[in-house]
Write an enzyme that holds these catalytic residues in place. Sequence first.
Site, PDB file in Angstrom:
ATOM      1  N   LYS A  25     -23.985   8.817  -8.049  1.00 40.04           N
ATOM      2  CA  LYS A  25     -24.636  10.113  -8.195  1.00 40.04           C
ATOM      3  C   LYS A  25     -26.019   9.966  -8.838  1.00 40.04           C
ATOM      4  CE  LYS A  25     -22.829  14.269  -9.224  1.00 40.04           C
ATOM      5  NZ  LYS A  25     -21.723  14.964  -9.454  1.00 40.04           N
ATOM      6  N   ARG A  94     -22.025  15.402 -16.201  1.00 40.85           N
ATOM      7  CA  ARG A  94     -21.077  14.982 -15.153  1.00 40.85           C
ATOM      8  C   ARG A  94     -20.950  13.468 -15.096  1.00 40.85           C
ATOM      9  NH1 ARG A  94     -21.138  19.197 -10.918  1.00 40.85           N
ATOM     10  NH2 ARG A  94     -22.858  20.578 -11.360  1.00 40.85           N
ATOM     11  N   ARG A 361     -24.689  11.929  -1.168  1.00 44.19           N
ATOM     12  CA  ARG A 361     -23.968  10.651  -1.179  1.00 44.19           C
ATOM     13  C   ARG A 361     -23.487  10.375   0.239  1.00 44.19           C
ATOM     14  NH1 ARG A 361     -18.690  12.891  -4.497  1.00 44.19           N
ATOM     15  NH2 ARG A 361     -18.373  14.650  -3.127  1.00 44.19           N
ATOM     16  N   HIS A 479     -10.754  19.695  -2.283  1.00 42.48           N
ATOM     17  CA  HIS A 479     -10.299  18.400  -2.783  1.00 42.48           C
ATOM     18  C   HIS A 479      -9.349  17.729  -1.798  1.00 42.48           C
ATOM     19  CE1 HIS A 479      -7.493  15.864  -5.106  1.00 42.48           C
ATOM     20  NE2 HIS A 479      -8.618  15.429  -5.631  1.00 42.48           N
ATOM     21  N   SER A 789      -2.357 -24.866  16.761  1.00 43.69           N
ATOM     22  CA  SER A 789      -2.335 -23.460  16.342  1.00 43.69           C
ATOM     23  C   SER A 789      -1.743 -23.430  14.937  1.00 43.69           C
ATOM     24  CB  SER A 789      -1.488 -22.631  17.308  1.00 43.69           C
ATOM     25  OG  SER A 789      -1.465 -21.296  16.863  1.00 43.69           O
ATOM     26  N   GLY A 791       0.181 -22.282  12.034  1.00 48.96           N
ATOM     27  CA  GLY A 791       1.251 -21.320  11.711  1.00 48.96           C
ATOM     28  C   GLY A 791       1.159 -21.062  10.220  1.00 48.96           C
ATOM     29  N   ASN A 793       2.115 -18.728   8.391  1.00 48.65           N
ATOM     30  CA  ASN A 793       3.280 -18.188   7.666  1.00 48.65           C
ATOM     31  C   ASN A 793       4.051 -19.346   7.035  1.00 48.65           C
ATOM     32  OD1 ASN A 793       2.547 -15.782   8.869  1.00 48.65           O
ATOM     33  ND2 ASN A 793       4.052 -15.952  10.517  1.00 48.65           N
TER      34      ASN A 793
END
Length: 900
Positions: A25, A94, A361, A479, A789, A791, A793
Amino acid sequence: MKFIYYFGDGQADGAVHQKDLLGGKGANLAEMTRLGIPVPPGFTLTTKVCTYYMNNGEFPSQLKNQLMKSLLRIEAAMDQQFDSASNPLLVSVRSGARKSMPGMMETVLNVGLTSKTLPGLIQQSGDERFVYDSYRRLITMYSDVVMEKTLGLKSKGGKGIREKLELILEDYKSTHNYTIDADLTAEDLKIISDRYKNCVKDILGQDFPDDATTQLWGAITAVFKSWNGKRAQAYRRIENIPNDWGTAVNVQTMVFGNMGNDSATGVAFTRNPATGENQFYGEWLINAQGEDVVAGIRTPNPLNQYSTTSESLNLPSLEKVNPKIYSVLDTVKTRLEVHYHDMQDLEFTIQKGRLWMLQTRTGKRNGAAAIRIAMDMMNEGLISEDEALLRISPENIDEIMHDTVDPNAEKSGLLLGTGLPAGPGGATGQIVFTAEDAEDWKKQGKRVILVRNETSPEDVHGMHVASGILTAKGGMTSHAALVARGWGKCCIVGCSVLTIDSKNKSLHINGTILNEGDWVTLNGSLGNIYKGELSLKKPDLEQNKYFNKLMIVADQKKELGIRTNADSPEDAMQGRKFGAEGIGLCRTEHMFFEPERISPMREMILANNQISRRKAVMKLLPFQRDDFYGILKAMAPHPVTIRLLDPPLHEFLPHTEEQIEKLSDEMDIQKSEIKSRITALQESNPMLGHRGCRLGIMYPEITEMQSRAIFEATAKLVKEGEFPLPEVMIPLVGSAPELENQKRVVNQLAKEVMQNEGINFEYLVGTMIELPRACITADKIAEHAQFFSFGTNDLTQTTFGFSRDDMGSFMPQYIDSQIIKNDPFQSIDQSGVGELVKLGVQKGRSSNSKLKIGICGEHGGDPESIAFFNNVGLDYVSCSPFRVPIARLAAAQATIKSNL
Ligand code: PEP
Ligand code: MG
């Protein structure tokens, strides 16, 4: 050190790039002032003051002096004096953090009104009623925010001071037979102000301060302290805003939108924040102060014809009422957009016919609007292609892929009423009336719609978990609307036919009563509210020309290929529709669970010699061939990476007594034999046991069957004139000989099928890299692989030693206590697992320069991880079909950022 930055009269100490110091602001007020836009003079106390105060419990010693000097500058600019009896200046105080936190911190308006300054303001404004109205508002805000919340003065008798003061007002109105606040005269408000002050003294045990400077410091302290208020902290947690940023505080000359009918206040967007359309959009209220529009207490007037809604149809627009001011505002709007190169959210006040800009803003917008605005601005030449791509967040795309109410279901749905369409898309859920209930119900796995009169920042945690939000009051800038839009949530506001009976947890809408737990469906794009649970529909992205344009621009920019993980022709088609350039992972194990397949599968597993195992496995061949035919066809001519069987075999075995009995009948073997085989197959650590390539090495007939199925399907497609490209992938390889072993089998089968079918076809053999040892010995492995590739995980699991299946018991705690920053199964752990990926890439390419490298773990759909994989030099990422568009954008953004 400079702690205070002045702005006013065309001059400003700060500028827009200083958001970290001045807050959003403050930085924007300075920037607007520099642009010559009329901004009430003021100054910003920096975020450094906030952090200093938080650390030391007091303000820096130089602050007072700097503040007095800045106040003098405002006084000179306004030709008024703070705390002056004859010509008083009032200020607002503010908050303003780096990132907007709408309504999460405190504000105090009308600071400087005291028994000394009241007469001066009456004389200045010529409006005694207005002055006493402002005074009683100050007493309310100050006693609540500063005295009760900040000084911690305890209110006698349970209720808070604000509520007690409201009661005084209501009592006064009812004894005088007034219905609305506007009925109150100056004399009434004077009496009420006195009663307020007595009440404050009585309830909080301290006088409301009758000294302007005390008020100013009280307000500044309160706003700084509100950085650590409950709701600000909750919001920061949700939005990932660091606690140590602190807020700035803006002290600014008060301008009044409530000085009569030639005064007003409003909120506007330079473009429509719900659709992105390039039209000035906003709301305003005549004779109203500050937060009245945002608070949603009165239905606001439309700014112009374009902004008119069904609720504001008969209300006058600013364009009509005051075309001159509207045109000034319109010029300011264009000036700001051209300057900021983005859609702006504006707040303005008209005081006695003079326009003042209070705020600008970056406007919050939903996903659809974000994409349209970026594409439009790119076409208008306001921003470059790269800027347009960086403007859109992966969440924006996620959002437009969200559900809408199925139009067919909607036609037959029972319409309960309508409100304003504040957040588009569809949502269905059970109604709850408090944010707390929303959270509780959600924890029980329920989908909820949060219904409120109006929302306040205290409700954000409930709004966050709700599928949709419905409010009785408020406009498009209330809001609820702002917060929902920021999160891309379905939301309807200002449904004036809705009344809530919070005591009985029920609502009335056009003659229907609904109780807590009843289902409703919201169409947030139209503002329609339906009874019951209507089906939702996935969006049709193909029709969205802005999205399509975005994808074209992203594809031109990105270097990474984007594939999809798919195990069925349907998923493959879906992924392709979203732009996948191939399949990065087809997990074959999912294909074995259908009823007609599970039996031969179990037969194979239970077989105790190779001959019977081969016999069983061959029963699966026709099914697998069909599977691969469909998938390869759906993706041709793009490549399809098919992974050979990976999981531990006992996952396919019967678990219940009933299943064992059935299998014993089907296979004509004893139950006891089945049970003893199950026991024999049990493993203590199945994830590290007999799985991955170890299966194919021990039982080559599985690899043979799967390879045969892949190649026979390929041959059939080639004969049909298609261009299938299978890539056979060996899972969980930790050493080169493992891959060599399996590759031999695969190549042998390819040769056989080519000979049998009398044709040649293309195929590749490669491996997953999902074990640390595979990364470390990647150079050796790459000698036998045409592609890698990752993997990630399993690689994350084996690098951390965190079980993928059991980490739920400690991971949340790890993240909460910041032992780990993010869940490493969602976003790649760059410094650990990521280093292994880098090593794997570098070693792999060192021995095989033609090696193609991708990643198919869950991280392939995570934007941050995608940026990492881009920078490491992978060829492609692969993710679930619905994440493909996000991955395309993330890949383009990664390229742009890496060139910055
Ligand atoms: C992986 O480990 O990253 C992977 C994609 O395989 P899965 O999740 O099937 O083990
Ligand atoms: Mg794996």
